[in-house]
Design a protein around this motif. Structure first.
Motif, PDB file in Angstrom:
ATOM      1  N   PRO A  82       0.819  -1.210   0.000  1.00 44.32           N
ATOM      2  CA  PRO A  82       0.000   0.000   0.000  1.00 44.32           C
ATOM      3  C   PRO A  82       0.855   1.263   0.000  1.00 44.32           C
ATOM      4  N   ASN A  83       0.246   2.344  -0.488  1.00 42.03           N
ATOM      5  CA  ASN A  83       0.963   3.594  -0.623  1.00 42.03           C
ATOM      6  C   ASN A  83       0.848   4.412   0.652  1.00 42.03           C
ATOM      7  N   GLY A  84       1.911   5.142   0.984  1.00 39.62           N
ATOM      8  CA  GLY A  84       1.922   5.992   2.160  1.00 39.62           C
ATOM      9  C   GLY A  84       3.106   6.938   2.125  1.00 39.62           C
ATOM     10  N   SER A  85       3.410   7.524   3.261  1.00 41.46           N
ATOM     11  CA  SER A  85       4.482   8.533   3.324  1.00 41.46           C
ATOM     12  C   SER A  85       5.784   7.979   3.893  1.00 41.46           C
ATOM     13  N   ILE A  86       5.840   6.697   4.236  1.00 41.35           N
ATOM     14  CA  ILE A  86       7.044   6.109   4.826  1.00 41.35           C
ATOM     15  C   ILE A  86       8.023   5.764   3.709  1.00 41.35           C
ATOM     16  N   PRO A  87       9.265   6.281   3.769  1.00 44.85           N
ATOM     17  CA  PRO A  87      10.245   5.966   2.723  1.00 44.85           C
ATOM     18  C   PRO A  87      10.574   4.466   2.721  1.00 44.85           C
ATOM     19  N   GLN A  88      10.728   3.911   1.526  1.00 45.23           N
ATOM     20  CA  GLN A  88      11.147   2.523   1.444  1.00 45.23           C
ATOM     21  C   GLN A  88      12.603   2.356   1.883  1.00 45.23           C
ATOM     22  N   ASN A  89      13.420   3.359   1.596  1.00 46.60           N
ATOM     23  CA  ASN A  89      14.836   3.320   1.964  1.00 46.60           C
ATOM     24  C   ASN A  89      15.274   4.684   2.471  1.00 46.60           C
ATOM     25  N   ARG A  90      16.078   4.671   3.545  1.00 51.92           N
ATOM     26  CA  ARG A  90      16.671   5.906   4.049  1.00 51.92           C
ATOM     27  C   ARG A  90      17.885   5.547   4.906  1.00 51.92           C
ATOM     28  N   THR A  91      18.676   6.556   5.253  1.00 51.36           N
ATOM     29  CA  THR A  91      19.850   6.366   6.111  1.00 51.36           C
ATOM     30  C   THR A  91      19.613   7.025   7.459  1.00 51.36           C
ATOM     31  N   VAL A  92      19.913   6.304   8.546  1.00 50.85           N
ATOM     32  CA  VAL A  92      19.718   6.796   9.912  1.00 50.85           C
ATOM     33  C   VAL A  92      21.041   6.676  10.659  1.00 50.85           C
ATOM     34  N   THR A  93      21.381   7.714  11.430  1.00 46.69           N
ATOM     35  CA  THR A  93      22.617   7.691  12.230  1.00 46.69           C
ATOM     36  C   THR A  93      22.252   7.808  13.705  1.00 46.69           C
ATOM     37  N   LEU A  94      22.757   6.863  14.507  1.00 45.31           N
ATOM     38  CA  LEU A  94      22.518   6.877  15.946  1.00 45.31           C
ATOM     39  C   LEU A  94      23.724   6.281  16.638  1.00 45.31           C
ATOM     40  N   ASN A  95      24.150   6.936  17.716  1.00 44.14           N
ATOM     41  CA  ASN A  95      25.327   6.504  18.480  1.00 44.14           C
ATOM     42  C   ASN A  95      26.570   6.396  17.597  1.00 44.14           C
ATOM     43  N   GLY A  96      26.647   7.299  16.599  1.00 42.84           N
ATOM     44  CA  GLY A  96      27.822   7.317  15.730  1.00 42.84           C
ATOM     45  C   GLY A  96      27.845   6.202  14.699  1.00 42.84           C
ATOM     46  N   ILE A  97      26.742   5.490  14.545  1.00 43.71           N
ATOM     47  CA  ILE A  97      26.681   4.367  13.594  1.00 43.71           C
ATOM     48  C   ILE A  97      25.696   4.723  12.497  1.00 43.71           C
ATOM     49  N   ASN A  98      26.103   4.506  11.243  1.00 42.92           N
ATOM     50  CA  ASN A  98      25.238   4.758  10.095  1.00 42.92           C
ATOM     51  C   ASN A  98      24.468   3.480   9.753  1.00 42.92           C
ATOM     52  N   PHE A  99      23.154   3.589   9.743  1.00 43.70           N
ATOM     53  CA  PHE A  99      22.293   2.445   9.427  1.00 43.70           C
ATOM     54  C   PHE A  99      21.546   2.712   8.126  1.00 43.70           C
ATOM     55  N   ALA A 100      21.478   1.675   7.264  1.00 49.42           N
ATOM     56  CA  ALA A 100      20.627   1.739   6.072  1.00 49.42           C
ATOM     57  C   ALA A 100      19.295   1.103   6.435  1.00 49.42           C
ATOM     58  N   GLU A 101      18.236   1.900   6.399  1.00 49.35           N
ATOM     59  CA  GLU A 101      16.909   1.417   6.778  1.00 49.35           C
ATOM     60  C   GLU A 101      16.108   1.044   5.529  1.00 49.35           C
ATOM     61  N   ARG A 102      15.489  -0.108   5.579  1.00 51.79           N
ATOM     62  CA  ARG A 102      14.596  -0.556   4.486  1.00 51.79           C
ATOM     63  C   ARG A 102      13.278  -0.985   5.108  1.00 51.79           C
ATOM     64  N   VAL A 103      12.188  -0.432   4.595  1.00 46.35           N
ATOM     65  CA  VAL A 103      10.861  -0.740   5.107  1.00 46.35           C
ATOM     66  C   VAL A 103      10.046  -1.383   3.993  1.00 46.35           C
ATOM     67  N   LEU A 104       9.517  -2.560   4.280  1.00 46.75           N
ATOM     68  CA  LEU A 104       8.650  -3.259   3.335  1.00 46.75           C
ATOM     69  C   LEU A 104       7.289  -3.428   3.991  1.00 46.75           C
ATOM     70  N   ILE A 105       6.262  -2.916   3.337  1.00 48.44           N
ATOM     71  CA  ILE A 105       4.890  -3.057   3.824  1.00 48.44           C
ATOM     72  C   ILE A 105       4.066  -3.691   2.699  1.00 48.44           C
ATOM     73  N   GLU A 106       3.383  -4.777   3.024  1.00 50.55           N
ATOM     74  CA  GLU A 106       2.570  -5.442   2.017  1.00 50.55           C
ATOM     75  C   GLU A 106       1.310  -6.009   2.652  1.00 50.55           C
ATOM     76  N   TYR A 107       0.306  -6.159   1.831  1.00 54.00           N
ATOM     77  CA  TYR A 107      -0.928  -6.768   2.281  1.00 54.00           C
ATOM     78  C   TYR A 107      -0.736  -8.273   2.442  1.00 54.00           C
ATOM     79  N   VAL A 108      -1.498  -8.857   3.358  1.00 50.14           N
ATOM     80  CA  VAL A 108      -1.447 -10.287   3.606  1.00 50.14           C
ATOM     81  C   VAL A 108      -2.844 -10.872   3.433  1.00 50.14           C
ATOM     82  N   ASP A 109      -2.892 -11.973   2.714  1.00 48.14           N
ATOM     83  CA  ASP A 109      -4.148 -12.707   2.555  1.00 48.14           C
ATOM     84  C   ASP A 109      -4.179 -13.787   3.637  1.00 48.14           C
ATOM     85  N   ASP A 110      -4.980 -13.559   4.681  1.00 46.81           N
ATOM     86  CA  ASP A 110      -5.006 -14.471   5.824  1.00 46.81           C
ATOM     87  C   ASP A 110      -5.775 -15.751   5.477  1.00 46.81           C
ATOM     88  N   PRO A 111      -5.216 -16.912   5.791  1.00 46.76           N
ATOM     89  CA  PRO A 111      -5.903 -18.174   5.474  1.00 46.76           C
ATOM     90  C   PRO A 111      -7.190 -18.387   6.269  1.00 46.76           C
TER      91      PRO A 111
END
Length: 581
Positions: free
Chosen positions: A78-107
């Motif tokens: 689904p579409n939204g405002s959350i970036p699929q990819n971005r870079t985050v820095t915390l405690n002096g460490i660079n992190f590559a963030e990847r967010v995957l959001i998808e619909y699920v068809d529940d059995p």
């Protein structure tokens, strides 16, 4: 007076003792340093992982706090405002963030077409992944959470795109990248999913719209896609797909592993053959339960009872000059309940059987009359040994072998600088004149060795056309050439000066094997041309005229003569003739 033992100790440490002490010290402090370094690395990894855990937890809580309709990624489904990819820095460490959001068809309410309310978007699954480097080594941490709607699930104006990906044998492919793009929707869609174990990728909740483009690919594989109309391709065969609200749109694609093809062009060659007529067994290096009866190889017989199995192994066939291997031709008679198999070795040792990767079918053994050896590399196999295996399940009957011939090319005169046109059989659409547009169509020039090398091309049937003034007189591997997936194959073409009209005759039997030495008679009125098929099962007639009243007669020992009339010869013409027993 100082005692002698006291005097000896006052001399201090010897050089050997000093070196021993230094060595022990280095070992101890070296081990301590390694342990200290490892501890620091372990601490850094733990610290980074704890930081990633904190980031992912905070990110998950933020996403879960959003309204259900807002849980989505930029250009995602689904579409939204959350970036699929971005870079985050915390405690002096660079992190590559990847967010995957998808619909699920529940059995719980049925899967796919069996869904009780036909809504496949039951809830949303969120995967948050962080990747970072520690000492140059990539580390990762991921967290998965589900976001469930407060009320009954809804399509929210969207539908589902189902993409099935198959290989060349129409078997499902897992782990293939399927990219979905649409720039015509309110928010741009650009999502990549991987196919599951059934070869399927679902895009559930895609906004209802037309113009969804699909791209299917994987490293080392061919690719396929939908195509939009352009000036060079005004009529694409596979158009972008539309998504209808509360509906499922299905698209199928075929890809497979890439292959390579070497095309060799020459205008003359010297053919030689090694012939075993089985007059005796002097040319065999090993004989087991077989003998010669009236110039034929047969199973050993005692009192009218034949052995169940027997074999002969030839001496090493090592031509002084060889350009390539050709065809093995075996003349055998196999009454019911009997069998003859041929295997090839690189030396007289039974442990040197040529592997399946180099000669497919060699492990089981060949039972056909003609065996194509042209794919064997002469650099890897400059010599051959042939094993002939006879068997019967009825001890009153034996198979027999009358003749064994190995054809090979001693030398060739290559054609360099020839302009080749190579065209595949797969069509992606048509042009403005409604002529087919092929997926692969290219022109290239043979090198100084008379060769063209095509790397990383997909499985297909490829037609090769030589340059102006030349015509194909013989194509041992057939032209068009069928290239299989995940192979490295070669195609050899004998060319000559082209006349306005000519005819190449290809003679096969009912099982597709070439017929060597078949008598081919071409006639038109009082004009008659005669020729025999080569070891490629082909012959060529040049200098003809454009006409549709040629007659063709093809005969060979053991086959029914084939008569064909009203043969049309126009330009470069190829006629295939099938002989039946």
């Amino acid at each position: 007076m100082i005692p002698d033992n006291v005097k000896k100790h006052s001399k201090g440490f010897s050089l050997v003792e000093v070196l021993v002490v230094i060595g022990i010290t280095v070992i101890i402090f070296g081990a301590l340093f390694v342990a200290f370094e490892y501890s620091l690395k372990l601490i850094a990894q733990s610290r980074a992982k704890l930081t990633a855990l904190s980031l992912s937890t905070d990110r998950a809580e933020y996403i879960r706090s959003l309204p259900y309709s807002s849980v989505g990624t930029v250009a995602g489904i689904p579409n939204g405002s959350i970036p699929q990819n971005r870079t985050v820095t915390l405690n002096g460490i660079n992190f590559a963030e990847r967010v995957l959001i998808e619909y699920v068809d529940d059995p719980a309410d049925g899967l796919g077409v069996l869904d009780s309310n036909s809504i496949l978007a039951d809830y949303k699954k969120v995967k948050i992944e962080y990747t970072w480097l520690v000492g140059g080594v990539a580390q990762s941490f991921s967290l998965i959470t589900n976001v469930v709607p407060k009320s009954i699930e809804t399509t929210a104006g969207g539908g589902t795109i189902r993409v099935n990906v198959f290989d060349a044998n129409v078997l499902p492919l897992q782990g293939i990248d399927v990219r979905l793009i649409n720039n015509t929707t309110t928010s741009t869609v650009d999502v990549t999913r991987k196919t599951d174990a059934t070869g399927t990728a679902f895009f559930t909740g895609a906004p209802a719209a037309a113009g969804y483009q699909i791209f299917v690919s994987a490293p080392g594989y061919s690719s396929d896609q939908t195509r939009v109309a352009t000036t060079s391709l005004p009529y694409p065969l596979t158009l972008p797909v539309a998504v209808l609200e509360s509906d499922v749109s299905t698209m199928n694609f075929q890809i497979d592993k890439l292959s390579s093809l070497t095309i060799k062009v020459f205008n003359s060659e010297v053919i030689n053959s090694s012939v075993e007529n089985f007059d005796d067994l002097l040319s065999m290096s090993d004989v087991s339960n077989t003998n010669i009866v009236s110039s034929t190889l047969a199973l050993t017989e005692v009192g009218g009872v034949y052995d169940l199995n027997g074999s002969v192994t030839s001496n090493l066939l090592a031509p002084a000059t060889i350009e390539s291997w050709g065809v093995a031709e075996i003349e055998a008679v196999t009454p019911g309940s009997t069998d003859v198999r041929v295997r090839f070795y690189s030396s007289t040792s039974s442990a040197t059987l040529i592997p399946e990767t180099d000669l497919p079918g060699n492990l089981v053994g060949f039972s056909t009359n003609f065996i194509n050896l042209s794919g064997l590399s002469v650099s890897s196999y400059p010599s051959l040994v042939v094993g002939v295996f006879l068997s019967t399940t009825d001890t009153s009957v034996t198979p027999t072998v009358d003749k064994l011939t190995i054809h090979y090319v001693e030398s060739r005169n290559v054609v360099s600088g020839d302009n080749l046109t190579i065209t595949g059989n797969k069509v992606i659409g048509s042009d403005d004149l409604f002529s087919p547009v092929y997926k692969l169509s290219t022109s290239t020039v043979t090198d100084s060795n008379g060769e063209v090398r095509l790397e990383n091309i997909e499985w297909d049937s490829y037609s090769v056309t030589p340059g102006a003034g030349l015509v194909i007189k013989e194509a041992c591997s057939e032209n068009p050439f069928s290239l299989n997936p995940d192979t490295d194959e070669s195609l050899s073409l004998l060319v000559g000066a082209s006349s306005a009209d000519n005819l190449r005759v290809v003679v096969n039997n009912a099982t597709g094997e070439r017929v060597i030495g078949a008598a081919v008679k071409l006639s038109r009125g009082a004009s008659v041309w005669n020729a025999d098929t080569s070891w490629c099962g082909q012959t060529y007639f040049g200098g003809l005229v454009n006409a549709a009243d040629y007659d063709l007669e093809v005969s060979a020992a053991g086959y029914t003569t084939q008569l064909m009339s009203s043969i049309n010869v126009s330009g470069d013409t190829v006629q295939t003739v099938v002989l039946n027993p």
